[in-house]
Write a protein that holds these residues in place. Sequence first.
Motif, short mmCIF file in Angstrom:
data_model
loop_
_atom_site.label_atom_id
_atom_site.label_comp_id
_atom_site.label_asym_id
_atom_site.label_seq_id
_atom_site.Cartn_x
_atom_site.Cartn_y
_atom_site.Cartn_z
N ALA A 279 0.83 -1.14 0.10
CA ALA A 279 -0.04 -0.26 -0.14
C ALA A 279 0.80 1.40 -0.04
O ALA A 279 1.61 1.76 0.87
CB ALA A 279 -0.87 0.09 1.33
N ARG B 66 0.81 5.57 -1.13
CA ARG B 66 -0.01 6.80 -0.81
C ARG B 66 -1.34 6.93 -1.64
O ARG B 66 -2.58 7.17 -1.06
CB ARG B 66 0.81 8.02 -0.86
CG ARG B 66 -0.11 9.29 -0.25
CD ARG B 66 0.74 10.64 -0.38
NE ARG B 66 -0.13 11.46 0.36
CZ ARG B 66 -0.07 11.88 1.52
NH1 ARG B 66 0.19 10.93 2.46
NH2 ARG B 66 -0.79 13.05 2.15
N ARG C 182 -3.86 1.41 4.80
CA ARG C 182 -3.96 2.89 4.44
C ARG C 182 -4.94 3.71 5.21
O ARG C 182 -4.44 4.66 5.63
CB ARG C 182 -4.23 3.01 3.05
CG ARG C 182 -3.46 2.63 1.98
CD ARG C 182 -1.95 3.61 1.90
NE ARG C 182 -2.54 4.76 1.66
CZ ARG C 182 -2.04 5.96 2.27
NH1 ARG C 182 -1.77 5.81 3.53
NH2 ARG C 182 -2.61 7.09 1.93
N GLU D 57 -3.32 6.64 7.73
CA GLU D 57 -3.74 8.16 7.70
C GLU D 57 -4.62 8.53 8.84
O GLU D 57 -4.64 9.63 9.12
CB GLU D 57 -4.91 8.03 6.37
CG GLU D 57 -3.97 8.20 5.17
CD GLU D 57 -3.12 8.99 5.09
OE1 GLU D 57 -3.33 10.27 5.15
OE2 GLU D 57 -1.92 8.89 4.49
#
Length: 226
Positions: free
Chosen positions: A60, A62, A98, A102
């Motif tokens: 994974a 960005r 992800r 984040e």
Amino acid sequence: MLHSLELAREQLADYFPVKLEELTVVLHRSTTSLSLARPVVPLAWFATAPAARRYLAGWASRHELHMLDPAALDGRASGVPGSREMLELTATALYARRVITESNRDLPRRSGPGRLRAELRWAWLLEGAARWFAGQTEYARPAIVRRLREGGRPSFPPGVRDAVLLGGTVIDLLAQEQGERAAAAFACRLDRDGPRRALVDAFDGRPIVRTEEAWRTHLNRLVAAG
């Protein structure tokens, strides 16, 4: 696969504050293609315990999820129960990772040495939470059995080599004792005093040696369940 990602997006939104938009999924027909597109993948395989390597089937970044295509995932599965199911959840696990990275307020935003050090130190948390919320940990018992037979006594919390396979068992224990929302909140912070302090706080101040005992008992139950 795209349908499963949409379902994961809706389910993870109940636990994590970040929703990802415009994420591209890149499918590869072979491990060679995946490795050429993401040269970090062979390094990650080398750093991962043999029992877990087949389940590291993508990466994974960005804006992209690079992973083996469904046929390649099917060919990568072993004959033991749960292997195919774990690999079928690869896209969901990558997406969850992800979302979790984040959502984590303490993980450095910019790529560089600081972020790399944090991701390695907290790999058991980031990988474990991603794979637990993706549903992979539910199918991991045979792989865990192999890891415990081949690799000796794992550390607590699990080290980098065991993050993919055993990280989810720590999250599983926390979810059982404190609830799924507590597990999600735990994945969103990195305690400045380190993982052991974070685990003391997550388990309501219980001494780390007691939590380690509970985790090893939990591993033994998982192994005995089959």
